[in-house]
Design a protein around this motif. Structure first.
Motif, PDB file in Angstrom:
ATOM      1  N   THR A   6       0.825  -1.206   0.000  1.00  0.00           N
ATOM      2  CA  THR A   6       0.000   0.000   0.000  1.00  0.00           C
ATOM      3  C   THR A   6       0.855   1.250   0.000  1.00  0.00           C
ATOM      4  OG1 THR A   6      -1.770  -1.135   1.171  1.00  0.00           O
ATOM      5  CG2 THR A   6      -1.794   1.257   1.208  1.00  0.00           C
ATOM      6  N   LEU A  35      -9.805  13.384  -0.858  1.00  0.00           N
ATOM      7  CA  LEU A  35     -10.655  12.199  -0.674  1.00  0.00           C
ATOM      8  C   LEU A  35     -10.970  11.536  -2.013  1.00  0.00           C
ATOM      9  CD1 LEU A  35     -13.087  13.489   2.103  1.00  0.00           C
ATOM     10  CD2 LEU A  35     -11.272  11.775   2.362  1.00  0.00           C
ATOM     11  N   PHE A  36     -11.265  12.352  -3.024  1.00  0.00           N
ATOM     12  CA  PHE A  36     -11.554  11.795  -4.344  1.00  0.00           C
ATOM     13  C   PHE A  36     -10.344  11.056  -4.900  1.00  0.00           C
ATOM     14  CE2 PHE A  36     -10.998  12.296  -8.925  1.00  0.00           C
ATOM     15  CZ  PHE A  36     -12.103  11.592  -9.392  1.00  0.00           C
ATOM     16  N   TYR A  37      -9.182  11.691  -4.831  1.00  0.00           N
ATOM     17  CA  TYR A  37      -7.998  11.053  -5.405  1.00  0.00           C
ATOM     18  C   TYR A  37      -7.605   9.800  -4.617  1.00  0.00           C
ATOM     19  CZ  TYR A  37      -3.383  10.219  -7.241  1.00  0.00           C
ATOM     20  OH  TYR A  37      -2.290   9.618  -7.806  1.00  0.00           O
ATOM     21  N   GLY A  38      -7.691   9.872  -3.292  1.00  0.00           N
ATOM     22  CA  GLY A  38      -7.405   8.687  -2.489  1.00  0.00           C
ATOM     23  C   GLY A  38      -8.349   7.540  -2.817  1.00  0.00           C
ATOM     24  N   ALA A  39      -9.624   7.862  -3.025  1.00  0.00           N
ATOM     25  CA  ALA A  39     -10.602   6.830  -3.386  1.00  0.00           C
ATOM     26  C   ALA A  39     -10.258   6.197  -4.730  1.00  0.00           C
ATOM     27  CB  ALA A  39     -11.997   7.442  -3.430  1.00  0.00           C
ATOM     28  N   SER A  40      -9.757   6.989  -5.676  1.00  0.00           N
ATOM     29  CA  SER A  40      -9.402   6.444  -6.989  1.00  0.00           C
ATOM     30  C   SER A  40      -8.231   5.472  -6.896  1.00  0.00           C
ATOM     31  CB  SER A  40      -9.066   7.577  -7.967  1.00  0.00           C
ATOM     32  OG  SER A  40      -7.797   8.136  -7.686  1.00  0.00           O
ATOM     33  N   PHE A  51      -7.550   3.532  -3.979  1.00  0.00           N
ATOM     34  CA  PHE A  51      -7.762   2.399  -3.078  1.00  0.00           C
ATOM     35  C   PHE A  51      -9.158   1.800  -3.113  1.00  0.00           C
ATOM     36  CE2 PHE A  51      -4.478   5.172  -1.099  1.00  0.00           C
ATOM     37  CZ  PHE A  51      -3.402   4.328  -1.308  1.00  0.00           C
ATOM     38  N   LEU A  52     -10.084   2.429  -3.819  1.00  0.00           N
ATOM     39  CA  LEU A  52     -11.433   1.885  -3.931  1.00  0.00           C
ATOM     40  C   LEU A  52     -11.683   1.492  -5.379  1.00  0.00           C
ATOM     41  CD1 LEU A  52     -13.465   4.393  -1.695  1.00  0.00           C
ATOM     42  CD2 LEU A  52     -12.470   2.176  -1.045  1.00  0.00           C
ATOM     43  N   VAL A  83     -14.133   3.342  -7.869  1.00  0.00           N
ATOM     44  CA  VAL A  83     -13.860   4.711  -8.312  1.00  0.00           C
ATOM     45  C   VAL A  83     -12.849   4.648  -9.455  1.00  0.00           C
ATOM     46  CG1 VAL A  83     -13.016   6.997  -7.676  1.00  0.00           C
ATOM     47  CG2 VAL A  83     -14.288   5.623  -6.007  1.00  0.00           C
ATOM     48  N   SER A 106      -9.927   5.183 -12.185  1.00  0.00           N
ATOM     49  CA  SER A 106      -8.613   5.837 -12.114  1.00  0.00           C
ATOM     50  C   SER A 106      -8.364   6.743 -13.317  1.00  0.00           C
ATOM     51  CB  SER A 106      -7.509   4.786 -12.027  1.00  0.00           C
ATOM     52  OG  SER A 106      -7.541   3.933 -13.160  1.00  0.00           O
TER      53      SER A 106
END
Length: 492
Positions: free
Chosen positions: A393, A435-440, A442-443, A446, A448
């Protein structure tokens, strides 16, 4: 003397030289936090230019850049050497010059301190520092991983990965604690000059060995796997990808703590202006030879080694053992020149933006200086401990750090140049884009990328939109100081 002995001798020699420079710098350093972090804002053009250069581009240039050009083609020069040379130079003036003016007037040391004062918010100050440390921490760790892995391979296992990474960590702690910004900048200047000279000598040596640039280029065209390298737009090099990557890297660089903090350290406005003008030239002078070595290696059929780094293989194929050893040992030193600046900046964010506002507000300058030096040790030790586990990670975060830092850039630009930016606007804008970029990353649900445009660039647009929209519908907080970014500073 064999290659291993030569490389180890060069590495040890570099460590000793750097430590000597650190001790000299320590004798010239005032025992204040400002001198420790910013060399009392006295850096000249050459030192500021080369310390930024070596801190930012060192290990990447030696390893990752040539490998990308080997695998994807030399258009990588357009992304990094030209577009980001220009983009960052513009931001160096647009953001850096304004920061320098504000730092001269109000004594700011960190980006978070500058924003926290303008918007009257220690929480915003802490948010900026926290976000920056999230992206910076894995970058420090990756340098330790790289150094430990290289030493283990270099000595055929005689020095273990943990021992190599630990040795480099101890040295960096001793050196940075003693040297501060002044010593780091001096050694970075030597390192930057070393990178330029050895890269060009390597290029000329390899070209002489293969018969010149025409022969090397013809080999690219003749090789069925690399024939497409001679035309623009092949493989990953689509227009959306090139623009997305260049923009996020260029804006991300401006927000990297070890780079951004150097905006405050310039000795005068003339230093800032000369540095930004020379930056694109320096980028081209370094990127063109190093990336072309990678691209030509693909056409010449040089096999990718197990390390995944093509430059050592090219040098081993076409240059003497001693010269290849010199360049690779220099790459080790380059990793350390990046890490020392990261540790210094990370310590300033921890001490200045987290400890001081939230733990001990009435902090004396002398005590802050001591805490800053202790912060270097704590930050480096924590990164070393995590590096022993090499979590996937954190590696993903490290690779994505440029885009992560880029999410800060547009809200900061708005704050510097638009009076209408409110505390709520910039805070929500930073949170939304992060938050949006982190979600792209690790989630899985969402995306990339969006029609070829990366999530990093989309996140920047989201942060801009949210900052403007929320600022328009909210009133300034009572503690905001809306005029301070627009007052005319005094003389240089």
């Amino acid at each position: 003397m064999n290659a291993v002995a030569i490389q180890l001798s060069i590495i040890v020699g570099y460590l000793l030289v750097a430590l000597a420079v650190g001790l000299v710098a320590y004798r010239l350093t005032d025992r204040t936090a400002e001198d420790f972090y910013l060399a009392s804002r006295t850096l000249g053009t050459i030192v500021l230019l080369f310390t930024t250069f070596a801190t930012l581009l060192s290990a990447f240039t030696f390893f990752a850049g040539p490998t990308i050009a080997y695998e994807q083609g030399p258009e990588w020069i357009l992304v990094m050497g030209l577009m980001d040379g220009i983009i960052f130079a513009v931001l160096w003036y647009v953001i850096g010059y304004k920061q320098w003016l504000l730092g001269q007037r109000y004594g700011y040391v960190t980006l978070g301190e500058m924003l926290g004062d303008r918007f009257g918010s220690r929480w915003l100050r802490g948010l900026v520092a926290g976000v920056s440390l999230v992206w910076l921490f894995p970058y420090v760790m990756l340098q330790q991983v790289g150094a430990g892995t290289a030493l283990e391979a270099l000595t055929n296992g005689a020095i273990s990965y943990a021992a190599g990474a630990g040795l480099i960590t101890v040295f960096m702690i001793l050196y940075v604690v003693a040297a501060g910004m002044r010593g780091v900048a001096w050694t970075d200047t030597l390192q930057g000059a070393f990178m330029l000279v050895t890269t060009w000598v390597a290029l000329l040596w390899v070209l002489a060995a293969v018969g010149g640039p025409g022969v090397a280029t013809d080999a690219l065209a003749a090789n069925s796997d690399t024939a497409g390298y001679l035309s623009l737009g092949g493989g990953v090099y689509t227009v959306p990808w090139i623009l997305s990557t260049a923009i996020t890297i260029g804006f991300g660089v401006a927000m990297f703590p070890q780079v951004n903090q150097r905006f405050f350290a310039a000795g005068s406005r003339t230093v800032i202006k000369r540095s930004l003008a020379l930056w694109p030239i320096l980028c081209v002078l370094l990127f063109v030879p190093s990336f072309m070595l990678g691209a030509w290696a693909a056409g010449l059929g040089v096999a990718m080694p197990d390390s995944g780094n093509i430059l050592p293989a090219v040098l081993a194929e076409y240059t003497p053992v001693w010269f290849a050893a010199l360049v690779i040992a220099g790459a080790m030193a380059a990793m350390m020149s990046s890490s020392d600046s990261m540790l210094l900046s990370g310590s300033s964010y921890i001490t200045r933006d987290l400890y001081r506002p939230f733990v001990e507000r009435d902090l004396s300058d002398r005590r802050e200086d001591l805490l800053a030096r202790g912060g270097v040790a704590a930050f480096a030790t924590a990164a070393f401990v995590v590096s022993l586990f090499q979590p996937g990670t954190l590696f993903a975060i490290g690779e994505a750090a440029f885009s992560g830092f880029a999410q800060l850039a547009l809200p900061v630009l708005l704050a510097l140049y638009w009076r209408g930016t409110t505390r709520a606007g910039i805070t929500v804008g930073i949170l939304a884009s992060q938050l949006f970029y982190g979600a792209s990353l690790f989630l899985g649900f969402v995306p990339s990328s969006y029609a070829g445009w990366t999530a990093g660039l989309v996140g920047m647009g989201l942060g801009l939109f949210v900052t403007v929209t929320v600022s328009l519908v909210t009133s300034p907080a009572a503690a905001e100081r809306r005029a301070i970014y627009f007052e005319r500073p005094g003389a240089d």
